[in-house]
Design a protein around this motif. Structure first.
Motif, PDB file in Angstrom:
ATOM      1  N   LEU A  77      -6.331  -1.581  -5.882  1.00  0.00           N
ATOM      2  CA  LEU A  77      -7.322  -1.467  -4.814  1.00  0.00           C
ATOM      3  C   LEU A  77      -7.250  -0.067  -4.218  1.00  0.00           C
ATOM      4  O   LEU A  77      -6.169   0.522  -4.141  1.00  0.00           O
ATOM      5  CB  LEU A  77      -7.057  -2.505  -3.721  1.00  0.00           C
TER       6      LEU A  77
ATOM      7  N   SER B 241      -2.270  -1.297  -3.482  1.00  0.00           N
ATOM      8  CA  SER B 241      -3.414  -0.556  -2.953  1.00  0.00           C
ATOM      9  C   SER B 241      -2.975   0.856  -2.594  1.00  0.00           C
ATOM     10  O   SER B 241      -1.783   1.134  -2.436  1.00  0.00           O
ATOM     11  CB  SER B 241      -4.001  -1.258  -1.721  1.00  0.00           C
TER      12      SER B 241
ATOM     13  N   MET C 292       0.821  -1.205   0.000  1.00  0.00           N
ATOM     14  CA  MET C 292       0.000   0.000   0.000  1.00  0.00           C
ATOM     15  C   MET C 292       0.856   1.257   0.000  1.00  0.00           C
ATOM     16  O   MET C 292       1.939   1.299   0.607  1.00  0.00           O
ATOM     17  CB  MET C 292      -0.915   0.030   1.229  1.00  0.00           C
TER      18      MET C 292
END
Length: 327
Positions: free
Chosen positions: A311, A271, A248
């Protein structure tokens, strides 16, 4: 005057052709919906700095989850607001099998088994200092904190979490968690690593939501310098080597270049966290009538996809998914 043979406007003439040649699209399954949970009964509290977003007690959470499922959301990311009386400098409450996080995971997996449940693994909600690790003197110490974080991950997996999401930025915590999970028999529990989490000023409303602002200093000794990109790639590479399943970048909009760099350099799901400050700014400007909220929301989310995010964790998840579904 001779006009060019190539007129790019031909592919923009009508909605049909614009949609046909569109390069990136949003789908409800792209979104991760953050959920804030609090102790008590019959509680639903709006977060003042995040208009339209709420903390829920477990007995009021069901209707929100049903709405998320109805619009096509597949995954949620859980955060808990811990009472001050249960905070300390060792993360004891974080390991409590009857703690709020553990009870929340069990509730969700028992009642909504098809939702993919991710859990925040960090000490700051449990810390009397509001930091992501154990404090010794004026230092947030790394290795003792990692030991607690690994135990937290196992506790969440035992409660039924599908994936743990360590947001602390301690060195080596992904490898420690992967080892601890595997040794405890949870080799199928995934890890979404906050690999490039910056020491950002965009987190303010989130800290209001969980009452987790640092009690002294800041988080610059363990979260990343906003000036750096190469360092983010080093962080991501290490987390992948240590066993991360998803990486992320956080925050989102100010760090699209980092999202792009990560996606171009690593073959792993990426993400991005569209954080509370980004959400609050759009909400505030829309309230003033300065921006069209829905249009700016969707443009921002599309920018994450364009940059390379697979995502998107966003407080707009339900609102955006409903718009997509209704189109």
């Amino acid at each position: 005057m001779k006009y060019p043979n190539n007129r790019l406007r031909r592919n923009r003439r009508t909605p049909a052709i614009r949609e046909m040649v569109q390069e990136n699209r949003l789908h409800p399954s792209d979104f991760i919906a953050p959920i804030f949970i609090m102790e008590g009964e019959n509680q639903k509290e709006e977060i003042s700095s995040m208009p339209g977003y709420y903390r829920y007690s477990l007995d009021t959470l069901g209707s929100e989850l049903e709405e998320l499922i109805e619009v096509g959301i597949k995954s949620v990311l859980l955060f808990v607001k811990v009472p001050d009386s249960k905070k300390d400098n060792k993360g004891k409450e974080a390991l409590n099998e009857m703690g709020l996080m553990q009870r929340s995971v069990r509730f969700m997996k028992e009642n909504y088994p098809d939702l993919w449940v991710m859990t925040d693994v960090a000490m700051d909600p449990y810390s009397s200092y509001g930091h992501d690790g154990i404090v010794e003197g004026d230092e947030i110490v790394n290795d003792p904190s990692v030991k607690v974080l690994a135990k937290m991950a196992v506790s969440h997996a035992k409660a039924g979490a599908d994936m743990v999401a360590p947001s602390d930025m301690m060195d080596g915590r992904i490898g420690a968690m992967r080892t601890a999970l595997d040794e405890a028999g949870y080799e199928n529990t995934g890890i979404m690593a906050y690999s490039a989490k910056y020491a950002s000023s965009f987190y303010g409303p989130f800290r209001d939501a969980l009452d987790s602002a640092p009690g002294f200093g800041d988080k610059k000794t363990y979260q990343m310098n906003p000036a750096n990109v190469d360092e983010a790639l080093r962080e991501v590479e290490l987390d992948i080597e240590e066993g991360a399943d998803i990486v992320m970048v956080k925050p989102g909009m100010p760090y699209l270049d980092v999202v792009r760099a990560v996606k171009q350099n690593f073959n792993i799901p990426v993400s991005v966290y569209n954080v509370s400050g980004e959400y609050a700014m759009i909400k505030a400007a829309a309230e003033k009538g300065w921006l069209n909220e829905e249009e700016v929301m969707m443009e921002s989310l599309l920018a994450f996809k364009r940059a390379g995010a697979d995502l998107i964790a966003t407080y707009f998840a339900k609102q955006a998914a409903k718009l997509i579904k209704d189109q």
